[in-house]
Design an enzyme around this catalytic site. Structure first.
Site, PDB file in Angstrom:
ATOM      1  N   GLU A  35       0.886  -1.280  -0.032  1.00 32.69           N
ATOM      2  CA  GLU A  35       0.060   0.109   0.002  1.00 32.69           C
ATOM      3  C   GLU A  35       0.809   1.295  -0.033  1.00 32.69           C
ATOM      4  OE1 GLU A  35      -3.038  -0.523  -0.963  1.00 32.69           O
ATOM      5  OE2 GLU A  35      -3.130  -1.776   0.512  1.00 32.69           O
ATOM      6  N   THR A  37       2.887   2.145  -2.047  1.00 33.00           N
ATOM      7  CA  THR A  37       4.419   2.032  -2.561  1.00 33.00           C
ATOM      8  C   THR A  37       4.329   2.128  -4.147  1.00 33.00           C
ATOM      9  OG1 THR A  37       3.772  -0.402  -2.775  1.00 33.00           O
ATOM     10  CG2 THR A  37       5.073   0.010  -0.911  1.00 33.00           C
ATOM     11  N   SER A  69     -24.808   7.479 -16.872  1.00 31.28           N
ATOM     12  CA  SER A  69     -24.359   6.189 -15.614  1.00 31.28           C
ATOM     13  C   SER A  69     -25.589   5.943 -15.061  1.00 31.28           C
ATOM     14  CB  SER A  69     -23.234   6.957 -14.865  1.00 31.28           C
ATOM     15  OG  SER A  69     -23.129   6.016 -14.014  1.00 31.28           O
ATOM     16  N   ASP A 176      -3.672   0.355  -9.610  1.00 28.13           N
ATOM     17  CA  ASP A 176      -5.013  -0.073  -9.664  1.00 28.13           C
ATOM     18  C   ASP A 176      -5.511  -0.589 -11.332  1.00 28.13           C
ATOM     19  OD1 ASP A 176      -5.124   0.259  -7.118  1.00 28.13           O
ATOM     20  OD2 ASP A 176      -6.224   2.249  -7.410  1.00 28.13           O
TER      21      ASP A 176
END
Length: 386
Positions: A35, A37, A69, A176
């Site tokens: 995390e 990093t 959306s 991500d």
């Protein structure tokens, strides 16, 4: 998954009055360990999950882009000639930002048509499961196909990160988007954020009789503001003070010297990043050599580091982790950028029901809202569904 595809296609038809030409999905992710990093050019070990974001898309015969959306009543609209980061805001910035970022990575936006798109998702928002990257990656693969850009997946990951950094304004790393694009069934993605190289690391959870339970605290976070940006700025300042390009260059052996040159708070931030990098390497080695049952202590140590050194946890996450650790979990930690979101627990499959009940009881006893809990399994990355 079937319902999400149907709902997205139906949403497109209801909004734009015609069928889409195609439908693409991209997953959220759980970060097993590593995390804060990624933007320090270190190591991370995320995996894509079965919860996904879908985008239905159809080209237009002009240069207008319209996006709707299921999560908003707004139909956002922009002309391709008017794409500038300073003009983007709200949820549509994730979509328009990707369009703009594709241009920054070589797409000739003067030569492509506009499009209509409808987005739906079952990735929880604000839970630390990277709902934002799921949107970015679904849109990126959809446009890569529709506009025949032929960009590879690593480039698309960089496009998503660039959009999030410069259009949305969240100073995140590339973890991500990499997990969302490169994930594979049953495996984590071991990513070196300095070199950009990655390896698939099978987790073999089912064979070991293990599950990963996500405990969504219900405390929402927002990476474009607040503590996340502060932590990144602190890391950048530490690297500048120490005369290095990034904190990736440090090992645990360098911490005593760093302690003589940094203030106590900055030193704690650096210590988290340095020790977390080593925990990622150790986790990968244990998964390969001994299996997932051996990594619990590393997950626990990661949470302690985030709680006390990086100071990004919240009471709800600490309670979830502590309750999991005392009710059968092999290891537990908060996951994601912090200041809310979710924790994960690595737990034997026979103990899942007991752990759920224990966490519900603990949250009620402390006066917290009931957490949302669900199992996640490593899934495939972004694809065209139809």
């Amino acid at each position: 998954m079937r319902d999400l595809r149907d709902d997205t296609r139906a949403g497109f038809l209801d909004t734009f009055g015609r069928e889409p030409v195609g439908l693409w999905t991209a997953p959220g992710r759980v970060n097993l360990i590593g995390e804060h990093t990624d933007y320090n050019l270190g190591f991370v070990l995320p995996f894509a999950i079965g919860l996904r974001t879908a985008v239905a898309l159809d080209p237009r015969d002009d240069r207008v882009v319209r996006v709707a959306s299921a999560l908003s009543e707004e139909v956002a609209e922009i002309h391709l000639d008017d794409l500038h980061p300073e003009m983007l805001s709200g949820w549509s910035a994730y979509v328009f930002g990707v369009v703009w970022a594709l241009g920054e990575f070589g797409a000739d936006l003067a030569a492509v048509p506009g499009f209509d798109a409808f987005i739906d998702s079952d990735v929880p928002i604000g839970a630390g499961l990277s709902s934002s990257a799921a949107i970015e990656c679904a849109v990126a693969v959809a446009l890569n196909d529709s506009w025949q850009l032929r960009l590879d997946r690593r480039t698309l990951a960089a496009v998503g990160q660039f959009a999030e950094n410069h259009a949305v304004g969240a100073p995140t790393g590339v973890m991500d988007q990499t997990a969302s694009l490169l994930g594979e069934h049953g495996a984590a993605v071991f990513l070196d954020c300095r070199s950009g190289t990655s390896e698939i690391v099978p987790m073999h959870l089912a064979e070991a009789g293990l599950e990963i339970l996500v405990i969504d605290s219900g405390v929402s976070h927002e990476h474009a503001t607040g503590g996340y940006a502060d932590r990144r700025a602190s890391c950048d300042l530490a690297a500048q003070t120490l005369g290095i390009a990034s904190l990736r260059e440090l090992t645990e052996a360098d911490l005593p010297d760093a302690a003589t040159r940094l203030d106590p708070v900055t030193l704690r931030r650096v210590r988290h990043v340095v020790t977390e990098n080593q925990r990622v390497l150790d986790t990968v080695a244990l998964l390969r050599q001994e299996g997932a049952a051996a990594i619990g202590d590393l997950l626990d140590a990661s949470h302690r580091s985030m709680r006390f050194d990086f100071e990004i946890s919240v009471p709800e996450l600490d309670l979830a982790v502590e309750t999991a650790q005392s009710n059968g979990a092999i290891g537990a930690r908060m996951t994601g950028g912090g200041f809310g979101g979710a924790a994960i627990a690595l737990v034997p499959d026979h103990a899942v029901s007991h752990l759920r009940a224990a966490i519900d009881g603990a949250f009620a006893e402390h006066g917290f809202g009931q957490p949302d809990m669900f199992l996640v399994h490593a899934s495939h990355g972004a694809i065209r569904e139809e």
